[in-house]
Design a protein around this motif. Sequence first.
Motif, short mmCIF file in Angstrom:
data_model
loop_
_atom_site.label_atom_id
_atom_site.label_comp_id
_atom_site.label_asym_id
_atom_site.label_seq_id
_atom_site.Cartn_x
_atom_site.Cartn_y
_atom_site.Cartn_z
N VAL A 44 -2.97 8.43 -13.17
CA VAL A 44 -2.87 7.00 -12.84
C VAL A 44 -1.52 6.71 -12.18
CG1 VAL A 44 -2.83 4.66 -13.81
CG2 VAL A 44 -4.47 6.33 -14.66
N GLY A 45 -0.51 7.47 -12.53
CA GLY A 45 0.81 7.28 -11.91
C GLY A 45 0.78 7.44 -10.40
N GLN A 46 -0.23 8.16 -9.87
CA GLN A 46 -0.32 8.36 -8.42
C GLN A 46 -0.63 7.06 -7.68
OE1 GLN A 46 0.56 11.46 -7.15
NE2 GLN A 46 1.08 11.50 -9.33
N LEU A 47 -1.11 6.05 -8.39
CA LEU A 47 -1.38 4.77 -7.75
C LEU A 47 -0.13 4.16 -7.15
CD1 LEU A 47 -3.89 3.20 -10.30
CD2 LEU A 47 -4.37 3.72 -7.91
N GLN A 48 1.03 4.54 -7.66
CA GLN A 48 2.25 3.97 -7.12
C GLN A 48 2.61 4.54 -5.75
OE1 GLN A 48 5.24 3.85 -10.42
NE2 GLN A 48 4.98 1.67 -10.05
N LEU A 49 1.83 5.52 -5.29
CA LEU A 49 1.98 5.93 -3.90
C LEU A 49 1.61 4.78 -2.96
CD1 LEU A 49 0.47 9.53 -3.99
CD2 LEU A 49 2.84 8.94 -3.47
N LEU A 50 0.79 3.86 -3.45
CA LEU A 50 0.38 2.71 -2.63
C LEU A 50 1.36 1.55 -2.71
CD1 LEU A 50 -3.42 2.64 -3.60
CD2 LEU A 50 -2.36 3.75 -1.63
N GLN A 51 2.22 1.56 -3.72
CA GLN A 51 3.10 0.41 -3.94
C GLN A 51 4.04 0.11 -2.78
OE1 GLN A 51 4.93 0.23 -7.83
NE2 GLN A 51 6.70 -0.89 -7.05
N PRO A 52 4.62 1.12 -2.10
CA PRO A 52 5.50 0.78 -0.97
C PRO A 52 4.80 -0.04 0.10
CG PRO A 52 5.82 3.06 -1.61
CD PRO A 52 4.64 2.57 -2.39
N PHE A 53 3.54 0.23 0.34
CA PHE A 53 2.84 -0.47 1.41
C PHE A 53 2.48 -1.90 1.02
CE2 PHE A 53 2.16 4.06 1.99
CZ PHE A 53 2.71 4.20 3.25
N PHE A 54 2.05 -2.10 -0.22
CA PHE A 54 1.84 -3.46 -0.69
C PHE A 54 3.16 -4.22 -0.70
CE2 PHE A 54 -2.02 -1.53 -2.49
CZ PHE A 54 -2.96 -2.50 -2.15
N GLY A 55 4.23 -3.52 -1.08
CA GLY A 55 5.55 -4.14 -1.08
C GLY A 55 6.01 -4.52 0.31
N MET A 56 5.70 -3.66 1.30
CA MET A 56 6.09 -3.97 2.68
C MET A 56 5.34 -5.19 3.21
SD MET A 56 6.44 -0.18 4.39
CE MET A 56 7.63 1.00 3.74
N VAL A 57 4.08 -5.33 2.82
CA VAL A 57 3.31 -6.51 3.22
C VAL A 57 3.95 -7.77 2.65
CG1 VAL A 57 1.10 -7.71 2.97
CG2 VAL A 57 1.15 -5.27 3.52
N LEU A 58 4.32 -7.72 1.37
CA LEU A 58 4.98 -8.86 0.75
C LEU A 58 6.34 -9.12 1.36
CD1 LEU A 58 4.06 -8.19 -2.99
CD2 LEU A 58 3.19 -10.02 -1.54
N ALA A 59 7.07 -8.05 1.68
CA ALA A 59 8.39 -8.21 2.30
C ALA A 59 8.25 -8.87 3.67
CB ALA A 59 9.07 -6.85 2.44
N ALA A 60 7.19 -8.53 4.39
CA ALA A 60 6.95 -9.14 5.70
C ALA A 60 6.63 -10.62 5.55
CB ALA A 60 5.81 -8.43 6.42
N ALA A 61 5.86 -10.96 4.52
CA ALA A 61 5.45 -12.35 4.32
C ALA A 61 6.59 -13.20 3.77
CB ALA A 61 4.25 -12.42 3.38
N VAL A 62 7.34 -12.64 2.83
CA VAL A 62 8.38 -13.42 2.14
C VAL A 62 9.73 -13.33 2.84
CG1 VAL A 62 9.63 -13.71 -0.03
CG2 VAL A 62 7.19 -13.15 -0.06
N LEU A 63 10.08 -12.10 3.31
CA LEU A 63 11.40 -11.88 3.90
C LEU A 63 11.36 -11.77 5.41
CD1 LEU A 63 12.66 -9.24 1.31
CD2 LEU A 63 13.08 -11.70 1.30
N SER A 64 10.18 -11.97 5.99
CA SER A 64 10.00 -11.92 7.45
C SER A 64 10.37 -10.57 8.05
CB SER A 64 10.83 -13.03 8.13
OG SER A 64 10.43 -14.30 7.67
N GLU A 65 10.11 -9.51 7.32
CA GLU A 65 10.35 -8.17 7.84
C GLU A 65 9.15 -7.71 8.67
OE1 GLU A 65 13.20 -6.55 4.20
OE2 GLU A 65 11.39 -5.47 4.76
N THR A 66 9.41 -6.90 9.68
CA THR A 66 8.35 -6.44 10.57
C THR A 66 7.53 -5.33 9.92
OG1 THR A 66 9.73 -6.92 12.49
CG2 THR A 66 7.85 -5.45 12.83
N VAL A 67 6.19 -5.42 10.05
CA VAL A 67 5.28 -4.40 9.54
C VAL A 67 4.79 -3.55 10.70
CG1 VAL A 67 3.11 -3.96 8.35
CG2 VAL A 67 4.55 -5.88 7.64
N ASP A 68 5.06 -2.26 10.66
CA ASP A 68 4.66 -1.32 11.71
C ASP A 68 3.15 -1.11 11.66
OD1 ASP A 68 4.23 0.83 13.40
OD2 ASP A 68 6.08 1.84 12.80
N PRO A 69 2.43 -1.22 12.80
CA PRO A 69 0.98 -0.96 12.81
C PRO A 69 0.61 0.43 12.30
CG PRO A 69 1.65 -2.04 14.83
CD PRO A 69 2.91 -1.69 14.10
N ALA A 70 1.52 1.38 12.47
CA ALA A 70 1.24 2.74 11.99
C ALA A 70 1.09 2.78 10.48
CB ALA A 70 2.36 3.68 12.41
#
Length: 290
Positions: A241-267
Motif C-alpha cells: 500500500v505504501g507504493q500508492l505514494q508514488l502518485l502523491q507528487p503528481f496530485f501534489g503538483m496539480v494542487l500546487a498549480a491550482a493554489v500556488l499558480s505553478e506550471t504543470v508540464d504536459p509530460a
Amino acid sequence: MSRTTQGWIFGFLGMLVFSGSLPATRLAMTGFDPVFLTVARVVLAAGVALCLLLGTRQSLPSRRDYVSLLIVSLGTVVGFPLLTALALQFITSAHSLVFIGLLPLSTAIFGVLRGGERLRPVFWLFSGLGSALICGYALRNGVQGAIRGDLLMLAAIVVCGLGYAEGATLSRKIGGWQVICWALVVALPLMLVLLVFTMPDDLQNIGRASWWSLGYVAVFSSLIGFLLWYRGLALGGIGAVGQLQLLQPFFGMVLAAAVLSETVDPAMVMITVAVIACVFGAKRFAKPAR
C-alpha cells in the motif's frame, strides 16, 4: 470485499489527503515561521485526537507500546512536518514533491526492518522503477534547489518511512486511528511548551490563507490522513500500500498549480500513466516471499 482491497482503498484516500500537505505548508509559511507552524499543527491535531480518545473511552496503551508511539511521534507527527517546513525555506514545493517519490521505498524498507515483512524481488524492481521515474521527471524539468533543502527533505523521507512502518505495525494491535491519536497526545506536552516560546508577536497581520492552510495541515495532514493511511497499511501491507505514494507528487503538483499558480508540464500525464503501471505492478508482486 477483501482486506487487501479495503487496504488499498483506505491507502488511496489517505494519499489524496497527504497530497495537499506540502502545498498547504508552503502557503502557510507566507505568514508563519516553520517551527511555530509545526508546533501549532501538532497542538491543534492533538486536541482533536484527545477528544476522540476520551469520547470513545479508549484504554491507555501498554508500556511496551509507548516506545513505538514515540517513534511514530518523532517520525511522522513532529519530524516530517518540521523537516519539510524547514526545507521549503530553501526549495520550491515542486522540488520538494520529488522526494515524496522516494517515500514508498523508504516505507517498504522499514516495513521489512520493523514490520517483519518479506517482499518478492520483483516488487523491489517496480518500487525502484517508480521512484526513478518520478526523480527523472523532476530532473528533466531542471528543478534546482539548495543542498540544505535537499538534505532536509532526505532526512524527512527517512524519518517518515520509519514512522509509517512503525505505526502500521502497531495499528495491527491497537487500531490505526488509535495509533496516530496516541502519538499526537505523546507529543502534546512538549509542543504546548514550545508553543509559548514560538508564538508570533503579531497574529493580526497574518493572512487568511495562512490560517486556512494551518487548519488543513493540522486537521487533515496530521490526523485524518493518518487515520486512513495507517488503516490502509495495516490491511493491505506496509510495502504494498505504501507504493500508492508514488502518485502523491503528481496530485501534489496539480494542487500546487491550482493554489500556488505553478506550471504543470504536459509530460506529467505520460509519466503518471507509467507510475500507475508501477503501482499496479508492485501490488501484483507484493505478496510475501516464501
